[in-house]
Design a protein around this motif. Structure first.
Motif, short mmCIF file in Angstrom:
data_model
loop_
_atom_site.label_atom_id
_atom_site.label_comp_id
_atom_site.label_asym_id
_atom_site.label_seq_id
_atom_site.Cartn_x
_atom_site.Cartn_y
_atom_site.Cartn_z
N MET A 1 0.98 -1.10 0.15
CA MET A 1 -0.07 0.01 0.20
C MET A 1 0.92 1.28 0.02
O MET A 1 1.91 1.35 0.76
CB MET A 1 -0.97 -0.09 1.33
CG MET A 1 -1.95 -0.90 1.52
SD MET A 1 -3.20 -0.79 0.33
CE MET A 1 -3.97 -2.46 0.54
N PRO A 2 0.66 2.27 -0.64
CA PRO A 2 1.29 3.41 -0.65
C PRO A 2 1.12 4.00 0.63
O PRO A 2 0.07 3.96 1.19
CB PRO A 2 0.78 4.32 -1.81
CG PRO A 2 -0.69 3.70 -2.25
CD PRO A 2 -0.47 2.32 -1.93
N PRO A 3 2.06 4.67 1.38
CA PRO A 3 2.09 5.44 2.53
C PRO A 3 0.93 6.56 2.26
O PRO A 3 0.65 7.26 1.38
CB PRO A 3 3.44 5.79 2.91
CG PRO A 3 4.36 5.89 1.46
CD PRO A 3 3.56 4.95 0.63
N LEU A 4 0.47 6.67 3.59
CA LEU A 4 -0.49 7.97 3.65
C LEU A 4 0.09 9.23 3.29
O LEU A 4 1.32 9.72 4.01
CB LEU A 4 -1.13 8.10 4.99
CG LEU A 4 -2.06 6.73 5.21
CD1 LEU A 4 -2.42 6.66 6.62
CD2 LEU A 4 -3.16 6.34 4.18
N ASP A 5 -0.32 10.14 2.72
CA ASP A 5 -0.07 11.50 2.54
C ASP A 5 -0.26 12.43 3.52
O ASP A 5 -1.39 12.03 4.36
CB ASP A 5 -0.28 12.24 1.17
CG ASP A 5 -1.48 12.43 0.75
OD1 ASP A 5 -2.42 12.74 1.77
OD2 ASP A 5 -2.02 12.01 -0.54
N GLU A 6 -0.02 13.68 3.57
CA GLU A 6 -0.36 14.62 4.74
C GLU A 6 -1.83 15.05 4.78
O GLU A 6 -2.56 15.00 5.77
CB GLU A 6 0.50 15.81 4.88
CG GLU A 6 1.92 15.57 4.93
CD GLU A 6 2.12 15.04 6.59
OE1 GLU A 6 1.62 15.76 7.52
OE2 GLU A 6 2.96 14.22 6.56
N GLY A 7 -2.31 15.00 3.53
CA GLY A 7 -3.87 15.30 3.45
C GLY A 7 -4.94 14.16 4.06
O GLY A 7 -5.58 14.31 4.61
N GLN A 8 -4.21 12.99 3.56
CA GLN A 8 -5.01 11.77 4.05
C GLN A 8 -5.00 11.84 5.64
O GLN A 8 -5.77 11.42 6.21
CB GLN A 8 -4.51 10.52 3.36
CG GLN A 8 -4.71 10.49 2.00
CD GLN A 8 -4.13 9.21 1.17
OE1 GLN A 8 -2.91 9.16 1.51
NE2 GLN A 8 -4.66 8.88 0.09
N GLU B 1 -0.51 -3.23 13.46
CA GLU B 1 0.14 -3.73 14.75
C GLU B 1 0.51 -4.91 14.54
O GLU B 1 1.27 -5.44 15.40
CB GLU B 1 -0.97 -3.36 15.90
CG GLU B 1 -1.07 -1.84 16.02
CD GLU B 1 -1.99 -1.70 17.27
OE1 GLU B 1 -2.59 -2.66 17.89
OE2 GLU B 1 -2.52 -0.42 17.27
N GLU B 2 0.23 -5.86 13.52
CA GLU B 2 0.48 -7.33 13.44
C GLU B 2 1.73 -7.36 12.62
O GLU B 2 2.74 -7.87 12.96
CB GLU B 2 -0.48 -8.18 12.87
CG GLU B 2 -0.43 -9.57 12.82
CD GLU B 2 -0.53 -10.25 14.44
OE1 GLU B 2 0.15 -11.40 14.55
OE2 GLU B 2 -1.21 -9.72 15.25
N CYS B 3 1.58 -7.00 11.37
CA CYS B 3 2.70 -7.36 10.48
C CYS B 3 3.88 -6.04 10.31
O CYS B 3 4.72 -6.06 9.69
CB CYS B 3 2.00 -7.73 8.97
SG CYS B 3 1.23 -6.72 8.53
N GLY B 4 3.28 -5.17 10.60
CA GLY B 4 4.02 -3.64 10.29
C GLY B 4 3.97 -3.15 9.00
O GLY B 4 4.42 -1.87 8.88
N GLY B 5 2.92 -3.56 8.11
CA GLY B 5 2.80 -3.14 6.70
C GLY B 5 1.80 -1.72 6.78
O GLY B 5 1.03 -1.68 8.05
N ASP B 6 1.57 -1.17 5.71
CA ASP B 6 0.61 -0.13 5.79
C ASP B 6 -0.66 -0.79 5.79
O ASP B 6 -1.08 -1.71 5.01
CB ASP B 6 1.01 0.81 4.60
CG ASP B 6 2.17 1.60 4.60
OD1 ASP B 6 2.64 1.79 5.63
OD2 ASP B 6 2.93 1.43 3.42
N ILE B 7 -1.47 0.06 6.39
CA ILE B 7 -2.85 -0.24 6.25
C ILE B 7 -3.36 0.74 5.27
O ILE B 7 -3.17 2.13 4.90
CB ILE B 7 -3.76 0.16 7.62
CG1 ILE B 7 -3.24 -0.73 8.61
CG2 ILE B 7 -5.45 0.13 7.36
CD1 ILE B 7 -3.68 -0.37 10.11
N GLY B 8 -4.46 0.33 4.23
CA GLY B 8 -4.79 0.87 3.10
C GLY B 8 -5.81 2.16 3.34
O GLY B 8 -6.51 2.07 4.46
N PHE B 9 -5.56 3.30 2.73
CA PHE B 9 -6.36 4.49 3.00
C PHE B 9 -8.03 4.14 2.91
O PHE B 9 -8.75 4.61 3.65
CB PHE B 9 -6.04 5.49 2.04
CG PHE B 9 -6.77 6.87 1.99
CD1 PHE B 9 -6.60 7.39 3.31
CD2 PHE B 9 -7.77 7.31 1.20
CE1 PHE B 9 -7.34 8.47 3.59
CE2 PHE B 9 -8.33 8.56 1.26
CZ PHE B 9 -8.16 9.10 2.70
#
Length: 129
Positions: free
Chosen positions: A10-17, A99-107
């Motif tokens: 997942m792309p990381p969240l931007d400031e607006g999101q 909190e489980e795998c450390g990956g990004d949670i989708g927007f």
């Protein structure tokens, strides 16, 4: 047969999101904070429906109403704790990370559930257990 869930980057969240999600969490917390909760007084609780000398059926109804009100207050308190936990993650930079795998949670998941602690893959795995 065990199915493996593919890890989707997942792309990381931007400031607006992030600002949008933080505002949603703060609004939900403010709404819950405005809900009247029975308060403790004199070692007991002020109940929403006062118990008075009436028939046994009326007493049972009053007890049920008070139990439901106290249960709702407990649910609200638990939900407020979840929201505070999510807001605290903004400060430590952990918001939006599973909190489980450390990956990004989708927007899109965070839009639906801004308090989400797990990515959809880990949440699905948890629910199947």
């Amino acid at each position: 047969m065990r199915h493996a869930f593919p890890m989707i980057a997942m792309p990381p969240l931007d400031e607006g999101q992030l600002a949008q999600l933080r505002a949603a969490l703060e609004a939900r917390l403010a709404a819950l904070s405005g809900v009247a909760e029975p308060q403790a007084t004199n070692g007991g609780r002020d109940l929403p429906v006062p118990e008075v000398e009436t028939s046994p059926a009326d007493k049972a109804t009053v007890r049920l109403l008070n139990d439901l009100a106290l249960e709702a207050a407990g649910h609200n308190a638990a939900q407020m704790q979840v929201l505070r936990h999510a807001l605290a993650k903004f400060d430590d930079g952990g918001y939006g990370l599973c909190e489980e795998c450390g990956g990004d949670i989708g927007f899109s998941r965070l839009q639906a559930r801004p308090e989400a602690r797990l990515c959809i893959t880990c949440q699905t795995r948890l629910e199947k257990r």
